[in-house]
Write a protein that holds these residues in place. Sequence first.
Motif, PDB file in Angstrom:
ATOM      1  N   LEU A   5       0.809  -1.327  -0.124  1.00 37.40           N
ATOM      2  CA  LEU A   5      -0.046   0.039  -0.082  1.00 37.40           C
ATOM      3  C   LEU A   5       0.930   1.385   0.095  1.00 37.40           C
ATOM      4  CD1 LEU A   5      -2.831  -0.731   2.530  1.00 37.40           C
ATOM      5  CD2 LEU A   5      -3.093  -1.053   0.049  1.00 37.40           C
ATOM      6  N   GLU A   6       2.152   1.127   0.087  1.00 36.50           N
ATOM      7  CA  GLU A   6       3.061   2.190   0.180  1.00 36.50           C
ATOM      8  C   GLU A   6       2.819   3.077   1.112  1.00 36.50           C
ATOM      9  OE1 GLU A   6       3.129   4.301  -3.658  1.00 36.50           O
ATOM     10  OE2 GLU A   6       3.989   2.598  -4.836  1.00 36.50           O
ATOM     11  N   ALA A   7       2.472   2.445   2.407  1.00 41.27           N
ATOM     12  CA  ALA A   7       2.243   2.926   3.642  1.00 41.27           C
ATOM     13  C   ALA A   7       3.402   2.881   4.413  1.00 41.27           C
ATOM     14  CB  ALA A   7       0.779   2.348   4.235  1.00 41.27           C
TER      15      ALA A   7
ATOM     16  N   GLY B 152      -5.324   0.043  11.734  1.00 39.99           N
ATOM     17  CA  GLY B 152      -6.246  -0.986  12.169  1.00 39.99           C
ATOM     18  C   GLY B 152      -6.855  -1.863  10.909  1.00 39.99           C
ATOM     19  N   ALA B 153      -7.089  -1.225   9.882  1.00 36.55           N
ATOM     20  CA  ALA B 153      -7.686  -1.823   8.609  1.00 36.55           C
ATOM     21  C   ALA B 153      -6.562  -3.044   8.110  1.00 36.55           C
ATOM     22  CB  ALA B 153      -7.781  -0.746   7.423  1.00 36.55           C
ATOM     23  N   VAL B 154      -5.355  -2.357   8.180  1.00 34.25           N
ATOM     24  CA  VAL B 154      -4.319  -3.324   7.781  1.00 34.25           C
ATOM     25  C   VAL B 154      -4.233  -4.644   8.618  1.00 34.25           C
ATOM     26  CG1 VAL B 154      -1.701  -3.913   7.540  1.00 34.25           C
ATOM     27  CG2 VAL B 154      -2.866  -1.784   6.519  1.00 34.25           C
ATOM     28  N   LEU B 155      -4.455  -4.533  10.029  1.00 26.99           N
ATOM     29  CA  LEU B 155      -4.306  -5.621  10.882  1.00 26.99           C
ATOM     30  C   LEU B 155      -5.713  -6.397  11.005  1.00 26.99           C
ATOM     31  CD1 LEU B 155      -2.882  -7.162  13.019  1.00 26.99           C
ATOM     32  CD2 LEU B 155      -3.853  -5.386  14.857  1.00 26.99           C
ATOM     33  N   SER B 156      -6.542  -5.931  10.501  1.00 24.29           N
ATOM     34  CA  SER B 156      -7.839  -6.401  10.467  1.00 24.29           C
ATOM     35  C   SER B 156      -7.646  -7.562   9.100  1.00 24.29           C
ATOM     36  CB  SER B 156      -9.206  -5.518  10.303  1.00 24.29           C
ATOM     37  OG  SER B 156     -10.211  -6.323  10.015  1.00 24.29           O
ATOM     38  N   ILE B 157      -7.349  -7.062   8.165  1.00 25.03           N
ATOM     39  CA  ILE B 157      -7.274  -7.796   6.971  1.00 25.03           C
ATOM     40  C   ILE B 157      -6.364  -9.053   7.031  1.00 25.03           C
ATOM     41  CG2 ILE B 157      -6.471  -7.808   4.485  1.00 25.03           C
ATOM     42  CD1 ILE B 157      -7.393  -4.747   4.200  1.00 25.03           C
ATOM     43  N   ALA B 158      -4.984  -8.622   7.615  1.00 25.72           N
ATOM     44  CA  ALA B 158      -3.920  -9.765   8.145  1.00 25.72           C
ATOM     45  C   ALA B 158      -4.655 -10.586   8.786  1.00 25.72           C
ATOM     46  CB  ALA B 158      -2.761  -9.086   8.668  1.00 25.72           C
TER      47      ALA B 158
ATOM     48  N   LEU C 197     -16.100 -11.816   4.157  1.00 26.17           N
ATOM     49  CA  LEU C 197     -16.865 -10.756   4.112  1.00 26.17           C
ATOM     50  C   LEU C 197     -16.329  -9.045   4.851  1.00 26.17           C
ATOM     51  CD1 LEU C 197     -20.407 -12.138   4.544  1.00 26.17           C
ATOM     52  CD2 LEU C 197     -19.748 -10.977   2.427  1.00 26.17           C
ATOM     53  N   GLY C 198     -15.655  -9.475   5.833  1.00 31.19           N
ATOM     54  CA  GLY C 198     -14.769  -8.800   6.640  1.00 31.19           C
ATOM     55  C   GLY C 198     -13.776  -8.101   5.746  1.00 31.19           C
ATOM     56  N   VAL C 199     -12.948  -8.960   5.053  1.00 35.03           N
ATOM     57  CA  VAL C 199     -12.040  -8.504   4.445  1.00 35.03           C
ATOM     58  C   VAL C 199     -12.395  -7.631   3.370  1.00 35.03           C
ATOM     59  CG1 VAL C 199     -10.012  -9.251   2.658  1.00 35.03           C
ATOM     60  CG2 VAL C 199     -10.421 -10.406   4.914  1.00 35.03           C
ATOM     61  N   CYS C 200     -13.425  -8.028   2.453  1.00 34.05           N
ATOM     62  CA  CYS C 200     -13.898  -7.419   1.574  1.00 34.05           C
ATOM     63  C   CYS C 200     -14.315  -5.947   1.815  1.00 34.05           C
ATOM     64  CB  CYS C 200     -15.035  -8.192   0.712  1.00 34.05           C
ATOM     65  SG  CYS C 200     -14.665  -9.886   0.024  1.00 34.05           S
ATOM     66  N   LYS C 201     -15.020  -5.884   2.943  1.00 34.66           N
ATOM     67  CA  LYS C 201     -15.807  -4.623   3.325  1.00 34.66           C
ATOM     68  C   LYS C 201     -14.559  -3.716   3.682  1.00 34.66           C
ATOM     69  CE  LYS C 201     -19.350  -2.657   6.657  1.00 34.66           C
ATOM     70  NZ  LYS C 201     -18.692  -1.793   6.688  1.00 34.66           N
ATOM     71  N   VAL C 202     -13.945  -4.019   4.385  1.00 35.23           N
ATOM     72  CA  VAL C 202     -12.553  -3.186   4.915  1.00 35.23           C
ATOM     73  C   VAL C 202     -11.823  -2.574   3.384  1.00 35.23           C
ATOM     74  CG1 VAL C 202     -10.292  -3.073   5.860  1.00 35.23           C
ATOM     75  CG2 VAL C 202     -12.073  -4.354   7.086  1.00 35.23           C
ATOM     76  N   VAL C 203     -11.757  -3.554   2.543  1.00 38.45           N
ATOM     77  CA  VAL C 203     -11.158  -3.241   1.465  1.00 38.45           C
ATOM     78  C   VAL C 203     -11.781  -2.218   0.493  1.00 38.45           C
ATOM     79  CG1 VAL C 203     -10.173  -3.995  -1.009  1.00 38.45           C
ATOM     80  CG2 VAL C 203      -9.525  -5.134   1.070  1.00 38.45           C
ATOM     81  N   MET C 204     -13.119  -2.477   0.450  1.00 37.67           N
ATOM     82  CA  MET C 204     -13.934  -1.367  -0.402  1.00 37.67           C
ATOM     83  C   MET C 204     -14.173  -0.277   0.311  1.00 37.67           C
ATOM     84  SD  MET C 204     -16.671  -4.108  -2.334  1.00 37.67           S
ATOM     85  CE  MET C 204     -17.206  -4.643  -0.464  1.00 37.67           C
ATOM     86  N   ASP C 205     -14.284  -0.355   1.836  1.00 36.73           N
ATOM     87  CA  ASP C 205     -14.483   0.976   2.458  1.00 36.73           C
ATOM     88  C   ASP C 205     -13.664   2.042   2.428  1.00 36.73           C
ATOM     89  OD1 ASP C 205     -17.180   0.042   3.105  1.00 36.73           O
ATOM     90  OD2 ASP C 205     -16.527  -0.657   5.281  1.00 36.73           O
ATOM     91  N   ARG C 206     -12.117   1.421   2.615  1.00 30.68           N
ATOM     92  CA  ARG C 206     -11.068   2.311   2.424  1.00 30.68           C
ATOM     93  C   ARG C 206     -10.518   2.123   1.240  1.00 30.68           C
ATOM     94  NH1 ARG C 206      -9.531   3.814   7.333  1.00 30.68           N
ATOM     95  NH2 ARG C 206      -7.778   4.686   6.374  1.00 30.68           N
TER      96      ARG C 206
ATOM     97  N   ARG D  71      -6.010  -0.694  -2.627  1.00 30.47           N
ATOM     98  CA  ARG D  71      -5.795  -1.170  -3.796  1.00 30.47           C
ATOM     99  C   ARG D  71      -4.250  -2.301  -3.586  1.00 30.47           C
ATOM    100  NH1 ARG D  71      -8.542   0.427  -8.350  1.00 30.47           N
ATOM    101  NH2 ARG D  71      -6.764  -0.409  -9.479  1.00 30.47           N
ATOM    102  N   PHE D  72      -4.314  -3.556  -3.911  1.00 34.10           N
ATOM    103  CA  PHE D  72      -3.364  -4.303  -3.682  1.00 34.10           C
ATOM    104  C   PHE D  72      -3.686  -5.601  -4.498  1.00 34.10           C
ATOM    105  CE2 PHE D  72      -5.398  -4.731   0.217  1.00 34.10           C
ATOM    106  CZ  PHE D  72      -5.774  -6.280   0.218  1.00 34.10           C
ATOM    107  N   SER D  73      -2.800  -6.364  -5.057  1.00 30.74           N
ATOM    108  CA  SER D  73      -3.066  -7.645  -5.351  1.00 30.74           C
ATOM    109  C   SER D  73      -3.442  -8.781  -4.543  1.00 30.74           C
ATOM    110  CB  SER D  73      -1.864  -8.284  -6.323  1.00 30.74           C
ATOM    111  OG  SER D  73      -1.924  -9.567  -6.703  1.00 30.74           O
ATOM    112  N   PHE D  74      -4.787  -9.178  -4.649  1.00 29.01           N
ATOM    113  CA  PHE D  74      -5.229 -10.181  -3.708  1.00 29.01           C
ATOM    114  C   PHE D  74      -4.764 -11.405  -3.848  1.00 29.01           C
ATOM    115  CE2 PHE D  74      -8.454 -12.972  -1.982  1.00 29.01           C
ATOM    116  CZ  PHE D  74      -8.539 -12.563  -0.641  1.00 29.01           C
ATOM    117  N   GLY D  75      -4.378 -11.841  -5.036  1.00 32.55           N
ATOM    118  CA  GLY D  75      -3.789 -13.028  -5.250  1.00 32.55           C
ATOM    119  C   GLY D  75      -2.333 -13.333  -4.734  1.00 32.55           C
ATOM    120  N   ARG D  76      -1.714 -12.167  -4.817  1.00 28.18           N
ATOM    121  CA  ARG D  76      -0.203 -12.003  -4.204  1.00 28.18           C
ATOM    122  C   ARG D  76      -0.447 -12.087  -2.711  1.00 28.18           C
ATOM    123  NH1 ARG D  76       2.733  -7.984  -8.189  1.00 28.18           N
ATOM    124  NH2 ARG D  76       2.691  -9.251 -10.221  1.00 28.18           N
TER     125      ARG D  76
END
Length: 313
Positions: free
Chosen positions: A159-161, A231-237, A267-276, A279-284
Amino acid sequence: AERRARITRQIGEHLMPLRAELLADPGLLDDLTLNVEHPLIVFGSFPEEYLSLPIEVLSTAMREGQKLFSVVRDGKQLPHFLGVADAAGDAKGLIRAGHERVLRARLEDARFFWDQDRKVPLARRAAGLKEVVFQEKLGSYDDKVQRLKKLVAYICDKLEAAKARKDAVEAAGLCKADLLTDMVKEFSGLQGRMGGLYAKHEGYPAAVCQAVYEHYQPQGLDDPSPASLTGAVLSIADKIDSIVGVMGVGIQASGSSDPFGLRRNALGVCKVVMDRKLRFSFGRLVDKVLSVYGDSLTAGREETKRAVLDVFE
């Protein structure tokens, strides 16, 4: 509908003189509406000395077991509660007195847990996660925490964060420590949030505390996503680690059974990604999780990846 209208009308009558409102809890309102045939609102109080506890603890202590609503003004807890009894009346105040007696005992326990838990630093508690099983084939919660540190670093890089990377890794190391606290053992719904509150008490950076506090969010489509990037990054991870790991040892979500909450986590991962709008490669990302797990998964990597992508599709 009639019952809900009766409940909300009585609640309004009690709250108007206080210029207060209920702490939002639509699930509890739905539950009481469906289960209480003749609703009577019971207004009660508790000693102000317990207001030193966080509002998260107070509201959970009221809700769990007694199904009481917290009364707040400007977001701050007042020393009052509202309950819904199935009764024609409470002229002698016996229902109210019963609620107050039980609640006081629960709040006294909560205050004891709050005081005792803060005597042991989160970092020291985290060391004990080696003895707590995450999943029998996937090791301990300490194993999960070590994976989360690598995953949040990876996601921040993609995310270049760079500014969030250090805080995200530190939060990942602490995020499961509150599972070993007395408060979370008593009120399991406070996991994560208590970790964030204890981290704040210990003086950790605000971004670390918020990430720990938020990382279980969202727990449903109506639950908000984490407000912070960390928080979003940790939630996804956290969620993608659970999904890949559980599916990698052959456990699948079926129409009638989903014991590890695979669909909810997806669903939680999808919601976090869309709400925020991340952009990153999900497959990777899935490839990264598989590589972090290494040889501990019993299913093949390609097979697991395909199954995970199918769930998300």
